[in-house]
Design an enzyme around this catalytic site. Structure first.
Site, PDB file in Angstrom:
ATOM      1  N   LYS A 159      43.782   0.104  29.777  1.00 39.93           N
ATOM      2  CA  LYS A 159      42.733   1.213  29.430  1.00 39.93           C
ATOM      3  C   LYS A 159      42.571   1.025  27.753  1.00 39.93           C
ATOM      4  O   LYS A 159      42.997   1.947  27.207  1.00 39.93           O
ATOM      5  CB  LYS A 159      43.210   2.317  29.893  1.00 39.93           C
ATOM      6  CG  LYS A 159      42.160   3.601  30.357  1.00 39.93           C
ATOM      7  CD  LYS A 159      42.741   4.679  31.119  1.00 39.93           C
ATOM      8  CE  LYS A 159      41.772   5.669  31.203  1.00 39.93           C
ATOM      9  NZ  LYS A 159      40.569   5.742  31.289  1.00 39.93           N
TER      10      LYS A 159
HETATM   11  N1  PMP Z   1      37.905   3.144  36.328  1.00 42.63           N
HETATM   12  C1  PMP Z   1      37.579   3.288  35.054  1.00 42.63           C
HETATM   13  C2  PMP Z   1      36.696   2.532  34.076  1.00 42.63           C
HETATM   14  C3  PMP Z   1      38.214   4.731  34.343  1.00 42.63           C
HETATM   15  O1  PMP Z   1      38.011   4.971  33.404  1.00 42.63           O
HETATM   16  C4  PMP Z   1      38.984   5.284  35.289  1.00 42.63           C
HETATM   17  C5  PMP Z   1      39.336   6.458  34.768  1.00 42.63           C
HETATM   18  N2  PMP Z   1      40.623   6.430  34.152  1.00 42.63           N
HETATM   19  C6  PMP Z   1      39.096   5.137  36.684  1.00 42.63           C
HETATM   20  C7  PMP Z   1      38.496   3.980  37.032  1.00 42.63           C
HETATM   21  C8  PMP Z   1      40.026   6.069  37.496  1.00 42.63           C
HETATM   22  O2  PMP Z   1      41.404   5.839  37.044  1.00 42.63           O
HETATM   23  P1  PMP Z   1      42.317   7.044  37.545  1.00 42.63           P
HETATM   24  O3  PMP Z   1      42.146   7.287  38.900  1.00 42.63           O
HETATM   25  O4  PMP Z   1      43.640   6.623  37.242  1.00 42.63           O
HETATM   26  O5  PMP Z   1      41.841   8.086  36.632  1.00 42.63           O
END
Ligand code: PMP
Length: 308
Positions: A159
């Protein structure tokens, strides 16, 4: 979404006033996007604010840091404790939480290695990311003509702050064209995810989501939705999807911390199923909602209380 200021932001071990949580204009992360972050939610429960899957989020933060060779002066446990402390001192029942690792000021250039790793944690109240209406009525999505980043360009399993220009380009394109959200495809034409959400389709009693290898973020809401779906008796598969799988699905939905679980009513102007929230999506969504509030005993461990 406008930010509502709160009292304190945790920066490198200290709680500083909201307005004092600033960085220098020559901070290299601002210029080159070399940083990592998380997005977490705390929910209001009778036992006080509960942070949903906090430990999993902080572990992912450190996994992202490893990809980018960031070396914080803090351990996973220390950042977990600091996150709880930040929620506590700001006296919020429910909030969005943004931990960020970024480079310190002092060096400039494309080599991030000489810079120190800084850590900050901010919290503020945040409503439904795709709007309250979308939770029940579903959102309208469009397949983006911006291709998703892949393992050989910018690793999508981390991320990293810089990789979000790809998401934002797709999001802006979708909004300007009159849609709520973008769906990105990888260079092989496989469906990857929304700009900030993972994606699922439902066919009968089978729930399908693309595998990590297709270049998506291993979402924590994705993992929760998969576990909930299995526990509810649905078959759950990780299988590659192409654009037309979305058109032909009975139901589709997005999962993410900010968005939570949002039905996809339309893709590329084609109704998905009946074009609203289908029964399987509703089933998973309502169980997820209760889990975030610690109302489901089997998922009680997911929501970590912040009170000491
Ligand atoms: N894909 C992307 C590109 C994201 O930015 C997020 C948000 N963090 C998610 C998927 C979903 O991840 P999560 O459920 O861990 O928030």
């Amino acid at each position: 979404m406008p930010i509502t200021p709160t009292k304190k932001i945790w920066m490198n071990g200290e709680l500083v006033d909201w307005d004092d949580a600033t960085i220098h204009i020559l901070n290299p992360t601002l210029h080159y996007g070399w940083g990592v972050f998380e997005g977490i939610r705390a929910y209001a429960t009778p036992e006080g604010p509960a942070i949903f899957r906090l430990t999993d989020h902080i572990r992912r933060l450190f996994r992202s840091a490893k990809i980018y060779l960031l070396e914080p002066d803090f351990t996973v446990e220390e950042i977990i404790a600091a996150t709880k402390e930040t929620v506590r001192v700001n006296e919020l029942d429910a909030c969005y939480i943004r931990p960020l690792m970024y480079l310190g000021y002092g060096e400039m250039g494309l080599n991030p290695l000489p810079s120190r790793t800084h850590v900050a944690i901010a919290v503020w109240p945040w409503g439904a990311y795709l709007g309250d209406e979308a939770i029940a009525a579903g959102c309208r999505a469009i397949t983006s003509n911006w291709q998703h980043i892949d393992q050989n360009s910018i690793p999508p399993t981390g991320k990293g702050t810089g990789q979000y220009v790809n998401s934002s380009l797709a999001k802006v394109m979708a909004l300007k064209a009159g849609y709520d959200e973008a769906i990105l495809l990888n260079p092989a034409g496989k469906v990857v995810q929304g700009s900030g959400e993972n994606i699922f389709v439902v066919q009968g009693r089978t729930v399908v989501t693309p595998p990590i290898q297709d270049g998506l973020l291993e979402g924590i809401t994705r993992d929760s939705a998969m576990q909930i779906a299995r526990d509810l008796g649905y078959e759950v598969l990780e299988r590659s999807l192409v654009r037309t799988d979305l058109y032909h699905a009975d139901e589709a939905f997005f999962t993410g911390t900010a968005a939570e679980i949002v039905p996809i009513a339309e893709v590329d102007d084609r109704k998905v199923g009946a074009g609203g929230r289908g029964p399987v999506t509703k089933d998973i969504q309502s169980t997820f909602h209760r889990a975030t509030l610690r109302e489901e005993s089997r998922y009680k461990d997911w929501a970590e209380l912040t009170r000491e």
